[in-house]
Design a protein around this motif. Structure first.
Motif, PDB file in Angstrom:
ATOM      1  N   PRO A   5      22.504   1.704  37.798  1.00  8.67           N
ATOM      2  CA  PRO A   5      21.383   2.630  37.565  1.00  8.67           C
ATOM      3  C   PRO A   5      20.249   2.007  36.738  1.00  8.67           C
ATOM      4  CG  PRO A   5      23.462   3.772  37.227  1.00  8.67           C
ATOM      5  CD  PRO A   5      23.787   2.314  37.425  1.00  8.67           C
ATOM      6  N   LYS A   6      20.576   1.107  35.827  1.00 11.24           N
ATOM      7  CA  LYS A   6      19.545   0.475  34.993  1.00 11.24           C
ATOM      8  C   LYS A   6      18.517  -0.284  35.829  1.00 11.24           C
ATOM      9  CE  LYS A   6      22.258  -0.043  30.810  1.00 11.24           C
ATOM     10  NZ  LYS A   6      23.225  -0.882  30.128  1.00 11.24           N
ATOM     11  N   GLU A   7      18.940  -0.763  36.997  1.00  9.05           N
ATOM     12  CA  GLU A   7      18.039  -1.536  37.858  1.00  9.05           C
ATOM     13  C   GLU A   7      16.871  -0.712  38.391  1.00  9.05           C
ATOM     14  OE1 GLU A   7      19.927  -4.241  40.797  1.00  9.05           O
ATOM     15  OE2 GLU A   7      21.814  -3.491  39.945  1.00  9.05           O
ATOM     16  N   SER A   8      17.046   0.601  38.458  1.00 10.17           N
ATOM     17  CA  SER A   8      15.980   1.433  39.037  1.00 10.17           C
ATOM     18  C   SER A   8      15.441   2.476  38.069  1.00 10.17           C
ATOM     19  CB  SER A   8      16.480   2.104  40.319  1.00 10.17           C
ATOM     20  OG  SER A   8      17.677   2.785  40.080  1.00 10.17           O
ATOM     21  N   GLN A   9      15.865   2.431  36.808  1.00 10.59           N
ATOM     22  CA  GLN A   9      15.328   3.380  35.836  1.00 10.59           C
ATOM     23  C   GLN A   9      13.832   3.161  35.685  1.00 10.59           C
ATOM     24  OE1 GLN A   9      17.777   2.681  32.377  1.00 10.59           O
ATOM     25  NE2 GLN A   9      19.124   4.381  32.891  1.00 10.59           N
ATOM     26  N   VAL A  10      13.119   4.266  35.559  1.00  8.38           N
ATOM     27  CA  VAL A  10      11.663   4.214  35.440  1.00  8.38           C
ATOM     28  C   VAL A  10      11.261   5.149  34.310  1.00  8.38           C
ATOM     29  CG1 VAL A  10       9.471   4.619  36.638  1.00  8.38           C
ATOM     30  CG2 VAL A  10      11.442   3.843  37.929  1.00  8.38           C
ATOM     31  N   SER A  11      10.239   4.757  33.566  1.00  9.65           N
ATOM     32  CA  SER A  11       9.686   5.686  32.580  1.00  9.65           C
ATOM     33  C   SER A  11       8.178   5.504  32.546  1.00  9.65           C
ATOM     34  CB  SER A  11      10.348   5.484  31.219  1.00  9.65           C
ATOM     35  OG  SER A  11       9.572   4.742  30.356  1.00  9.65           O
ATOM     36  N   CYS A  43      11.607   6.098  41.126  1.00  7.92           N
ATOM     37  CA  CYS A  43      12.986   5.725  40.821  1.00  7.92           C
ATOM     38  C   CYS A  43      13.820   5.613  42.105  1.00  7.92           C
ATOM     39  CB  CYS A  43      13.588   6.752  39.866  1.00  7.92           C
ATOM     40  SG  CYS A  43      15.285   6.417  39.371  1.00  7.92           S
ATOM     41  N   ALA A  44      13.726   6.620  42.966  1.00 13.03           N
ATOM     42  CA  ALA A  44      14.495   6.629  44.219  1.00 13.03           C
ATOM     43  C   ALA A  44      14.069   5.493  45.140  1.00 13.03           C
ATOM     44  CB  ALA A  44      14.330   7.975  44.929  1.00 13.03           C
ATOM     45  N   HIS A  50      13.263   1.901  49.914  1.00 11.05           N
ATOM     46  CA  HIS A  50      12.669   2.616  51.040  1.00 11.05           C
ATOM     47  C   HIS A  50      11.696   3.657  50.503  1.00 11.05           C
ATOM     48  CE1 HIS A  50      16.256   1.197  53.291  1.00 11.05           C
ATOM     49  NE2 HIS A  50      15.444   1.282  54.332  1.00 11.05           N
ATOM     50  N   TYR A  51      10.828   4.124  51.397  1.00  8.65           N
ATOM     51  CA  TYR A  51      10.000   5.278  51.093  1.00  8.65           C
ATOM     52  C   TYR A  51      10.952   6.463  50.946  1.00  8.65           C
ATOM     53  CZ  TYR A  51       6.610   9.023  51.762  1.00  8.65           C
ATOM     54  OH  TYR A  51       5.851  10.149  51.594  1.00  8.65           O
ATOM     55  N   CYS A  52      10.721   7.341  49.992  1.00 10.70           N
ATOM     56  CA  CYS A  52      11.609   8.492  49.776  1.00 10.70           C
ATOM     57  C   CYS A  52      10.813   9.784  49.765  1.00 10.70           C
ATOM     58  CB  CYS A  52      12.360   8.350  48.450  1.00 10.70           C
ATOM     59  SG  CYS A  52      13.529   6.984  48.444  1.00 10.70           S
ATOM     60  N   VAL A  53      11.478  10.856  50.167  1.00 13.68           N
ATOM     61  CA  VAL A  53      10.869  12.181  50.146  1.00 13.68           C
ATOM     62  C   VAL A  53      11.721  13.102  49.276  1.00 13.68           C
ATOM     63  CG1 VAL A  53       9.767  11.952  52.404  1.00 13.68           C
ATOM     64  CG2 VAL A  53      12.074  12.917  52.254  1.00 13.68           C
ATOM     65  N   ALA A  76      13.388   8.582  34.337  1.00  8.59           N
ATOM     66  CA  ALA A  76      14.141   8.894  35.551  1.00  8.59           C
ATOM     67  C   ALA A  76      15.229   7.861  35.773  1.00  8.59           C
ATOM     68  CB  ALA A  76      13.205   8.932  36.758  1.00  8.59           C
ATOM     69  N   SER A  77      16.369   8.356  36.250  1.00  8.57           N
ATOM     70  CA  SER A  77      17.509   7.484  36.520  1.00  8.57           C
ATOM     71  C   SER A  77      18.297   8.049  37.692  1.00  8.57           C
ATOM     72  CB  SER A  77      18.395   7.424  35.273  1.00  8.57           C
ATOM     73  OG  SER A  77      19.451   6.519  35.453  1.00  8.57           O
ATOM     74  N   VAL A  78      18.900   7.167  38.475  1.00  8.31           N
ATOM     75  CA  VAL A  78      19.741   7.615  39.584  1.00  8.31           C
ATOM     76  C   VAL A  78      21.063   8.095  39.002  1.00  8.31           C
ATOM     77  CG1 VAL A  78      20.921   6.948  41.712  1.00  8.31           C
ATOM     78  CG2 VAL A  78      18.687   5.958  41.179  1.00  8.31           C
ATOM     79  N   ASN A  79      21.395   9.366  39.255  1.00  4.34           N
ATOM     80  CA  ASN A  79      22.651   9.947  38.762  1.00  4.34           C
ATOM     81  C   ASN A  79      23.739   9.969  39.829  1.00  4.34           C
ATOM     82  OD1 ASN A  79      21.299  10.490  36.400  1.00  4.34           O
ATOM     83  ND2 ASN A  79      21.499  12.705  36.527  1.00  4.34           N
ATOM     84  N   TYR A  80      23.309  10.010  41.105  1.00  3.09           N
ATOM     85  CA  TYR A  80      24.257  10.191  42.205  1.00  3.09           C
ATOM     86  C   TYR A  80      23.668   9.547  43.452  1.00  3.09           C
ATOM     87  CZ  TYR A  80      26.671  12.592  46.030  1.00  3.09           C
ATOM     88  OH  TYR A  80      27.371  12.861  47.180  1.00  3.09           O
ATOM     89  N   THR A  81      24.538   8.964  44.253  1.00  2.94           N
ATOM     90  CA  THR A  81      24.108   8.452  45.551  1.00  2.94           C
ATOM     91  C   THR A  81      25.040   8.983  46.630  1.00  2.94           C
ATOM     92  OG1 THR A  81      25.389   6.441  45.080  1.00  2.94           O
ATOM     93  CG2 THR A  81      23.004   6.306  44.788  1.00  2.94           C
TER      94      THR A  81
END
Length: 178
Positions: A5-11, A43-44, A50-53, A76-81
């Motif tokens: 998740p740290k790889e895609s965390q955004v603030s 973040c997503a 990919h482009y995300c909606v 923002a962080s990914v919590n679930y995939t």
């Protein structure tokens, strides 16, 4: 493939301007929702490449008002995939620049779906769960999905049993005229 998740965390941090305020002088909730959607997308997209909606937003409670002149930080962080979707956990805090005092303004969960170049759902990398907190967040997302499924089927027109709700409605600020 799995990613941490740290790889895609955004603030992001943004100064709240008078143009962001509503008629009462507080920052407009719609402006904050717009920022939340942007950071969930970032973040997503970073996680999935990919482009995300935005598929859904799970509950946004505005806990504390945000004032003009405060700094607002969104994390923002990914919590679930899932296979093609991700639950992005968001936290919004504001900071009074003069006092340094921070406030938790809201938290929310955005379900984002990855799309390929043809607009079809794209497979996303899984996430690596290496802390108790990461397992808790992932598990909470699973439970929230199950609860949402139960809620939506319980109130389907064909499944709804009006008798179960008439007494409850009588205790509310509503007038039954059936």
């Amino acid at each position: 493939m799995f990613k941490h998740p740290k790889e895609s965390q955004v603030s992001i941090t943004e100064l709240m301007l008078p143009s962001h305020s509503n008629f009462s002088g507080k920052i407009h909730g719609g402006h904050i929702l717009n920022l939340m959607d942007q950071i969930a997308f970032a973040c997503a997209s970073k996680h999935s490449q990919h482009y995300c909606v935005t598929a859904s937003v799970n509950r946004v409670d505005f806990l504390n008002p945000i004032e003009v002149g405060e700094l607002v930080t969104l994390k923002a962080s990914v919590n679930y995939t899932g296979r093609t979707s991700m639950v992005i956990g968001l936290r919004v805090e504001s900071e009074n620049i003069q006092t340094g005092k921070t406030k938790h303004c809201n938290s929310s969960y955005f379900t984002m779906v990855a799309k390929d170049e043809n607009g079809k759902n794209a497979t996303v990398p899984g996430i690596i769960l290496d802390t108790k907190q990461a397992v808790r967040r992932f598990s909470r997302s699973i439970v929230r999905q199950e609860q949402a499924r139960k809620r939506s089927s319980r109130f389907k027109t064909s499944e709804f049993k009006i008798e179960e709700y008439l007494e409850i409605i009588k205790t509310q600020n509503a007038k039954l005229e059936l």
